[in-house]
Motif scaffolding. Sequence first.
Motif, PDB file in Angstrom:
ATOM      1  N   SER A  83      -4.453   1.064   1.179  1.00  0.00           N
ATOM      2  CA  SER A  83      -4.525  -0.175   0.412  1.00  0.00           C
ATOM      3  C   SER A  83      -4.645   0.132  -1.077  1.00  0.00           C
ATOM      4  CB  SER A  83      -5.720  -1.013   0.874  1.00  0.00           C
ATOM      5  OG  SER A  83      -5.826  -2.201   0.122  1.00  0.00           O
ATOM      6  N   TYR A  84      -5.460   1.135  -1.425  1.00  0.00           N
ATOM      7  CA  TYR A  84      -5.603   1.513  -2.828  1.00  0.00           C
ATOM      8  C   TYR A  84      -4.270   1.992  -3.398  1.00  0.00           C
ATOM      9  CZ  TYR A  84      -6.693   4.104  -7.024  1.00  0.00           C
ATOM     10  OH  TYR A  84      -6.682   4.571  -8.321  1.00  0.00           O
ATOM     11  N   GLY A 118      -8.626   7.387  -6.363  1.00  0.00           N
ATOM     12  CA  GLY A 118      -9.313   6.175  -6.784  1.00  0.00           C
ATOM     13  C   GLY A 118     -10.799   6.319  -6.519  1.00  0.00           C
ATOM     14  N   GLU A 174      -8.216   1.913   3.971  1.00  0.00           N
ATOM     15  CA  GLU A 174      -8.713   1.635   2.627  1.00  0.00           C
ATOM     16  C   GLU A 174      -7.945   2.451   1.596  1.00  0.00           C
ATOM     17  OE1 GLU A 174     -12.857   1.937  -0.017  1.00  0.00           O
ATOM     18  OE2 GLU A 174     -12.849   2.526   2.108  1.00  0.00           O
ATOM     19  N   ASN A 184      -1.631  -0.096  -5.430  1.00  0.00           N
ATOM     20  CA  ASN A 184      -1.803  -0.479  -6.833  1.00  0.00           C
ATOM     21  C   ASN A 184      -0.697   0.125  -7.701  1.00  0.00           C
ATOM     22  OD1 ASN A 184      -4.217  -1.938  -6.444  1.00  0.00           O
ATOM     23  ND2 ASN A 184      -5.394  -0.033  -6.400  1.00  0.00           N
TER      24      ASN A 184
END
Length: 412
Positions: free
Chosen positions: A372-373, A352, A369, A376
């Motif tokens: 968390s990405y 990402g 982070e 998706n």
Amino acid sequence: MKVDVLAKKEKWITVEQGNICTPNGFSAGGLHCGIKRKRKDLGWIYSQVPATAAAVYTTNQFQAPPLKVSQESINTNGTLQGVIVNSGNANSCTGKEGLQKAYKMREVFAEKACLNENDVAVISTGVIGEQLPMNKIVTGVKSISALVNGYDAPSFEEAILTTDTFTKHICLQLETESKVYTIAGAAKGSGMVHPNMATMLGFVTTDINIEHEALQQALREVTAETFNMITVDGDTSTNDMVLVLANGMAGNEKWTQDDEEYALFKEGLQIVCQSLSQQIARDGEGATKLIEVQVNGAVTAHDAQVIAKTIVGSSLVKTAVFGQDPNWGRIVSAVGYSGITIDTEKIKVMIGPILIVEDGMPVTFCEEEAKSYLKNEKIDIVVDLLSGSEHATAWGCDLSYDYVRINASYRT
């Protein structure tokens, strides 16, 4: 000089409610004939006039009898007017009896549609190694009630499915001062999907008038960048093909590879095939995420394609994405065993928007982070080799617990 020269400003637009019946002169439908217990399992496409036909086929050496029959039909005149498809049974590895049944399937549909047998393509998908229940197929074909004027594309899309969880379709149009051109597609594919045709079927209809050689060349080139750039599980099936029918009912003068319109046609075909490819990759058996891998900075396009497909096909990369684990080592490892020579001290990797490798070395990044990405539904992985100007994109999906469950019980 063409009567309806296309300007560069004209663009293909998506027709949200469009389908394979939207191009002028095409009808389609589907029904349940009894191969499956409940769901629709027999579908058809019909063109009001003979359509220029082009196809690409699986590279598996065990090509199923329906593919051989369809190739024979296409090679006779380069045209088709009807397509008959069954799901639930692949009619593959069925010997001479299976070949005769594929011919019988073509004969019965040709009679129903009042066509010559060589005007019909035959396609089967499903379980390998079992003989087709021809009595059910014959009865099903004879029961078709709206062949010429039936515009039930959703039933066709449903009838071609096997382990798919949703139907797949797209429709584009381009409008000029005097004409409207349409390209539409439908596909099936979920598991046993790997580059170079995988267990997938693709059907494209268009009312554009285009020369056979130009159509075949466009399909071949587009397939290399779309359908051959997806993978779910590394298995290539025995029945897969992509078929394009161009019936010319938009009324344009026939396009060739030398015409400026050819590039615009190929652009539309590329959009259709890429969309169908992504939908197939997203629907991988048990999949929860679509993975897109872009490789930049390669010396050759081939190098970029091989590396992209290797990454997206890696079981370890797939499981890491499913587990939301930003394990960059698996990505770098896949690049390393792809068979393509690279400069390991130049490579750059991003998950990402997050840079995780630069100059071949890990960089400090926020683990939370990155995790968390990875929650998706679409995950982008970008690899820059910084060695050239070529690039390629491949699509796949994560590998979940459900993949094993679905495939462990496929025949039962």
